[in-house]
Design an enzyme around this catalytic site. Sequence first.
Site, mmCIF file in Angstrom:
data_model
loop_
_atom_site.group_PDB
_atom_site.id
_atom_site.type_symbol
_atom_site.label_atom_id
_atom_site.label_comp_id
_atom_site.label_asym_id
_atom_site.label_seq_id
_atom_site.Cartn_x
_atom_site.Cartn_y
_atom_site.Cartn_z
ATOM 1 N N LYS A 52 -9.444 8.024 4.294
ATOM 2 C CA LYS A 52 -8.295 8.762 4.835
ATOM 3 C C LYS A 52 -8.592 10.259 4.855
ATOM 4 O O LYS A 52 -8.250 10.961 5.814
ATOM 5 C CB LYS A 52 -7.046 8.467 3.986
ATOM 6 C CG LYS A 52 -6.562 7.024 4.120
ATOM 7 C CD LYS A 52 -5.492 6.632 3.096
ATOM 8 C CE LYS A 52 -5.199 5.129 3.209
ATOM 9 N NZ LYS A 52 -4.194 4.640 2.252
ATOM 10 N N GLN A 96 -1.061 6.032 -3.003
ATOM 11 C CA GLN A 96 -1.936 4.876 -2.846
ATOM 12 C C GLN A 96 -1.547 3.781 -3.841
ATOM 13 O O GLN A 96 -1.302 4.048 -5.013
ATOM 14 C CB GLN A 96 -3.398 5.318 -3.059
ATOM 15 C CG GLN A 96 -4.438 4.269 -2.736
ATOM 16 C CD GLN A 96 -4.543 3.925 -1.253
ATOM 17 O OE1 GLN A 96 -4.195 4.726 -0.386
ATOM 18 N NE2 GLN A 96 -5.022 2.745 -0.959
ATOM 19 N N ASP A 119 3.352 5.684 5.428
ATOM 20 C CA ASP A 119 3.043 4.263 5.183
ATOM 21 C C ASP A 119 4.124 3.341 5.769
ATOM 22 O O ASP A 119 3.896 2.149 5.962
ATOM 23 C CB ASP A 119 3.016 3.994 3.674
ATOM 24 C CG ASP A 119 1.619 4.035 3.082
ATOM 25 O OD1 ASP A 119 0.654 3.754 3.811
ATOM 26 O OD2 ASP A 119 1.512 4.311 1.873
#
Length: 281
Positions: A52, A96, A119
């Site tokens: 990322k 995460q 997300d």
Amino acid sequence: MAKMIDGKALATKTKEALKQRVADLKNKGITPGLAVILVGENPASQIYVRGKEKDAKSLGFHSIIDRVPATISQEELLEKVKNYNNDEKIHGLLVQLPLPKHIDKEVITLAIDPQKDVDGFHPVNMGRLFMGDPLMIPCTPFGVMRMFEEYNLDLSGKEAVVIGRSNIVGKPMANLLTMANATVTVAHSRTQNLPEVARRADILVVAIGRAHFVTKDFVKKGAVIIDAGMNHLENGKFVGDAKTEEMDQVVSFITPTPGGVGPMTRAMLMEQTVIAAERRV
Ligand code: GUN
């Protein structure tokens, strides 16, 4: 021979298209900002987060990787989330997963500003998707929908079977397929006669996290197979949930692993960060 759905190439194309949008934003004085909080040292998470960061930097984002020890308290992590929520330079924020056991994932997800939730995991974003008015869409199913578009695979009226019912992939995937007018079945570990159910599918999406679980017994001739599984084997190999080699002669389209769904997940994360920044203009 099945046609490969080249996720890597489509991800590159998607990111190329974002460069102009980033340039337009920069002309207006806005640099898209993405903050990723990584708690602890889970090896898979470290690999994903590095990917990322690489994408964000190559697109010229303001990129923050906030690495914190696994011993961080829930309160301290919440404080960090709040700071990024209030940080004008940050348009996308993600924590995460997985998180250490002493931290409640739901509490952290709820604390993220839905406008910055790239997300798409916040209940507001899940709810809006469910109601057909999405704001942020979970990146893996979003990327899979882009694959259907790129390869002109019409979903309307088709039988779609999703194996897996996770909040991250299976449930939102089923919703997006329904919005595209497919007839959707969600199958899972308790489904009876799973191969038979899967064989109904014109479009089969697999996201169960079990290496090579889906064999040629699960596929109908001419079906489209999307493998969203990511399994790290002990020998270091990285494989999907489907035994794609043995389906090659039966199905019409198939995603490889690696180089299929994974790169598109990352590309869609970048796109949603750009979208979040554009909304700020
Ligand atoms: N862990 C594995 N996949 C994901 C993802 O897409 N987002 C976050 N936040 N954590 C993950």
